[in-house]
Design a protein around this motif. Structure first.
Motif, PDB file in Angstrom:
ATOM      1  N   ALA A 262     122.098  91.991   1.695  1.00 12.27           N
ATOM      2  CA  ALA A 262     121.510  92.690   0.547  1.00 12.27           C
ATOM      3  C   ALA A 262     122.481  93.717  -0.018  1.00 12.27           C
ATOM      4  O   ALA A 262     122.627  93.846  -1.241  1.00 12.27           O
TER       5      ALA A 262
ATOM      6  N   LEU B 175     112.354  91.591  -0.448  1.00 12.53           N
ATOM      7  CA  LEU B 175     111.966  90.340  -1.096  1.00 12.53           C
ATOM      8  C   LEU B 175     110.879  90.573  -2.145  1.00 12.53           C
ATOM      9  O   LEU B 175     110.922  89.998  -3.250  1.00 12.53           O
TER      10      LEU B 175
ATOM     11  N   ALA C 244     117.947  87.031  -9.230  1.00 12.06           N
ATOM     12  CA  ALA C 244     116.965  87.519  -8.254  1.00 12.06           C
ATOM     13  C   ALA C 244     116.528  86.394  -7.324  1.00 12.06           C
ATOM     14  O   ALA C 244     116.343  86.597  -6.114  1.00 12.06           O
ATOM     15  N   LEU C 245     116.382  85.178  -7.879  1.00 11.12           N
ATOM     16  CA  LEU C 245     115.978  84.031  -7.057  1.00 11.12           C
ATOM     17  C   LEU C 245     117.076  83.664  -6.066  1.00 11.12           C
ATOM     18  O   LEU C 245     116.794  83.414  -4.880  1.00 11.12           O
TER      19      LEU C 245
ATOM     20  N   LEU D  71     118.738  85.814   1.114  1.00  4.73           N
ATOM     21  CA  LEU D  71     118.150  86.783   2.040  1.00  4.73           C
ATOM     22  C   LEU D  71     117.215  86.091   3.026  1.00  4.73           C
ATOM     23  O   LEU D  71     117.230  86.386   4.235  1.00  4.73           O
ATOM     24  N   LEU D  72     116.415  85.153   2.521  1.00  3.87           N
ATOM     25  CA  LEU D  72     115.499  84.416   3.399  1.00  3.87           C
ATOM     26  C   LEU D  72     116.256  83.576   4.419  1.00  3.87           C
ATOM     27  O   LEU D  72     115.858  83.502   5.595  1.00  3.87           O
TER      28      LEU D  72
ATOM     29  N   ALA E 142     117.100  86.136  -3.324  1.00  3.31           N
ATOM     30  CA  ALA E 142     115.973  85.951  -2.401  1.00  3.31           C
ATOM     31  C   ALA E 142     116.197  84.760  -1.478  1.00  3.31           C
ATOM     32  O   ALA E 142     115.889  84.820  -0.280  1.00  3.31           O
TER      33      ALA E 142
ATOM     34  N   ALA F 195     112.526  92.097  -5.140  1.00  2.52           N
ATOM     35  CA  ALA F 195     113.294  91.111  -5.909  1.00  2.52           C
ATOM     36  C   ALA F 195     112.363  90.253  -6.771  1.00  2.52           C
ATOM     37  O   ALA F 195     112.672  89.951  -7.933  1.00  2.52           O
ATOM     38  N   ALA F 196     111.210  89.859  -6.208  1.00  3.76           N
ATOM     39  CA  ALA F 196     110.240  89.079  -6.980  1.00  3.76           C
ATOM     40  C   ALA F 196     109.698  89.891  -8.155  1.00  3.76           C
ATOM     41  O   ALA F 196     109.565  89.380  -9.281  1.00  3.76           O
TER      42      ALA F 196
END
Length: 325
Positions: free
Chosen positions: A204, A55, A72-73, A79-80, A76, A58-59
């Motif tokens: 991922a 994460l 990327a957002l 993934l979260l 994320a 990715a940020a």
């Protein structure tokens, strides 16, 4: 590059150590049982360290490459979502259908972003299917020491080569975080990955494969080679359970790697699967410029060889009196 690797390997290692402290304090323990492949009570949830590292990566990439920030957002968010439902499930078992619903939501977020940003509806559909599929494949295959993390690291290595100038950095972060986690999980497991890690890692890997495919075009079939060990074992085992009329969504120890581990131990099986995947990486490394037809034929042959080994392991298990296989 080496600084990037060191940072995410350190995050993976430090996060795993903290997760182990938390798991021991909270009594978040996997007990041995007939549907498990371990014989010693072991804390779980260490995969959250890999999730956190990825994460952060990715940020960082979203900030460094603003044109890629929407993807990327979306990555994320998905993934979260998957890590979050896995974290809850690690603490108290949830309905498999609830988990699958969250997996589908995360896959839909990724698919929408792929369609919106890249404008490719077929790639978006592939993103949805692969995200749901690999999220559950990695969860199924996380049953012995080192297996899920080592395979994720090897697939990530292939994606470092194939991911392009941006997403190869995210693959490298995943690789490094898995390397940081592995000393706690292999050859002796001081903590398990847990659902928080296994499902999220599968997601991922799926997302990175789709993003790599967007730049590979007709050579995208190369991405299936490093996935063969997990795809064959999980796919054929699932098909056999469905054919037998079993409750295929429930925990079991019928995968080829589990049958084999009962005979020769976790370490040897994990290493054998790693060798199989490493050989696929050699193929990927040296055939990137060949024709599409050759890539497809080679991929089919590789999956057929994996299916043969699956059949051989299962057959040997039956002949030696394995009560579950």
């Amino acid at each position: 590059m080496w600084q990037w690797i060191a940072i995410y390997a350190a995050l993976g290692a430090a996060g795993t150590w903290l997760a182990r402290v938390y798991a021991l304090h909270s009594r978040l323990i996997d007990e041995p049982g007939e549907r498990r492949s371990h014989s010693v009570a072991t804390p779980r949830g260490g995969g959250i360290a890999i999730v956190a590292a990825v994460l952060i990566a990715a940020a960082a990439l979203g900030i460094r490459f603003p044109s890629h920030a929407p993807l990327a957002l979306a990555f994320a968010i998905g993934l979260l979502a998957i890590a979050g439902i896995g974290w809850v499930d690690d603490h108290r078992p949830l309905s498999p259908w609830l988990r699958l619903g969250v997996h589908a939501f995360a896959a839909a977020v990724l698919a929408f972003a792929v369609w919106h940003v890249l404008g490719n509806v077929w790639l978006a559909l592939a993103a949805f299917a692969l995200a749901v599929g690999l999220t559950n494949v990695w969860n199924f295959m996380d049953g012995i020491n080192g297996m899920a993390a080592s395979q994720a690291a090897l697939v990530a290595l292939a994606l470092v080569w194939l991911g392009g100038p941006v997403w190869s950095w995210l693959a490298l972060a995943l690789l490094a975080a898995c390397v940081g986690f592995l000393p706690f999980n292999f050859p002796r497991a001081r903590i398990f990955m847990g659902d928080v890690g296994s499902g999220a890692i599968g997601y991922a890997v799926a997302a990175l494969c789709v993003l790599a495919a967007s730049g590979l075009g007709l050579r995208s079939g190369l991405l299936l080679l490093p996935l063969a060990a997990f795809m064959v074992d999980s796919g054929l085992t699932l098909l056999r359970r469905v054919r037998r009329g079993e409750r295929w969504w429930t925990p079991h120890t019928q995968h080829a790697y589990q049958v084999w581990a009962r005979r020769i131990g976790h370490t040897r099986v994990t290493l054998a699967y790693a060798v199989f995947t490493l050989l696929s990486l050699v193929c990927v490394r040296y055939v990137t410029e060949v024709r599409t037809g050759f890539i497809l034929c080679m991929g089919a042959a590789w999956y057929m060889s994996g299916a043969f080994f699956w059949w051989l392991i299962q057959k040997t298990g039956r002949e030696t009196g394995d009560p579950i296989s």
